[in-house]
Design an enzyme around this catalytic site. Sequence first.
Site, short mmCIF file in Angstrom:
data_model
loop_
_atom_site.label_atom_id
_atom_site.label_comp_id
_atom_site.label_asym_id
_atom_site.label_seq_id
_atom_site.Cartn_x
_atom_site.Cartn_y
_atom_site.Cartn_z
N CYS A 28 8.45 -2.90 3.50
CA CYS A 28 7.83 -3.09 2.05
C CYS A 28 7.72 -1.84 1.07
O CYS A 28 7.37 -0.60 1.42
CB CYS A 28 6.71 -3.29 3.17
SG CYS A 28 5.57 -4.05 1.63
N ASP A 55 4.58 -0.99 0.16
CA ASP A 55 2.88 -0.29 0.25
C ASP A 55 2.94 1.33 0.72
O ASP A 55 3.77 1.38 1.59
CB ASP A 55 2.82 -1.63 1.54
CG ASP A 55 1.38 -1.04 2.21
OD1 ASP A 55 0.79 0.37 2.45
OD2 ASP A 55 0.91 -1.83 2.31
N ARG A 84 1.48 2.69 2.59
CA ARG A 84 1.41 2.72 4.08
C ARG A 84 2.67 2.48 4.99
O ARG A 84 2.38 3.60 6.28
CB ARG A 84 0.10 2.35 4.37
CG ARG A 84 -1.40 2.56 3.64
CD ARG A 84 -1.97 0.55 4.08
NE ARG A 84 -1.65 0.14 3.47
CZ ARG A 84 -1.98 -0.71 3.71
NH1 ARG A 84 -3.40 -0.67 3.97
NH2 ARG A 84 -1.33 -1.98 3.48
N HIS A 125 5.51 -5.47 7.80
CA HIS A 125 4.19 -4.30 8.85
C HIS A 125 2.97 -4.85 8.41
O HIS A 125 3.36 -5.80 7.59
CB HIS A 125 4.10 -3.53 7.41
CG HIS A 125 3.45 -3.76 6.16
ND1 HIS A 125 2.46 -4.07 6.07
CD2 HIS A 125 4.24 -3.46 5.11
CE1 HIS A 125 2.02 -3.55 5.17
NE2 HIS A 125 3.27 -3.76 4.01
N CYS A 155 0.77 -6.80 5.45
CA CYS A 155 0.93 -7.09 4.44
C CYS A 155 0.50 -7.97 3.46
O CYS A 155 0.38 -8.59 3.52
CB CYS A 155 2.22 -8.03 4.25
SG CYS A 155 3.85 -7.14 3.45
CO CO Z 1 4.27 -4.75 2.73
#
Ligand code: CO
Length: 210
Positions: A43, A45, A47, A99, A102
Amino acid sequence: MDESYRKLIDGNRRYALEKRYDDPEYFKKMSIGQTPEYLWIGCSDSRVPANEITGTQSGEVFVHRNIANLVIQTDFNALSVIAYAVDVLKVKHIIVCGHYGCGGVRAAMTSNTHGFVDNWLSNIKEVYNKHAAELDLIEDFDKRSDRLTELNVIEQVKNLSKSKVIQKAWRDRSLLVHGWVYGLNSGLIKDLNVMHEDKMDIEPVFRYNV
Ligand code: CO
């Protein structure tokens, strides 16, 4: 003017200095070429940085990231990354890593609009719809989104197996496709144990004569 971007340039200077301090030849070696054994599909993302959470170094992991780690058969970007990783770099493992928590998955579960990204998220709505019988039984939104995150990873592993480039590789050599989920609140990766290693791992209609 916001000068916060300078932090990145400063960080880069420190990074380059530290690497050269540890090994004066480091960048010379890096510039020779890459031989990663892993393709990571994760992803976007902020993090979930692939190298950092897997304790791997530059040169070890070829990476493709998009919102909610999707493998869409008409996405030339992802397909190009996959083809290059499999055919040219000859990676031994492909990891789809979602994750928990998400934002893409959670957004797809609602009827709210989020702009252009709704087109992309519709792929997750399809995954939800396919597994609605199971998901609708989970009342808690967070728990339901966590399960959809897992099911989404499983579907993306299948999508990889449906691609010709993967099936061609399987004809000639070993290539393992894994489905993992990372926990933002634990820092730990859970292996969903849904490994694919042969076109027999998917339904007959998706198998090519390659
Ligand atoms: Co995500």
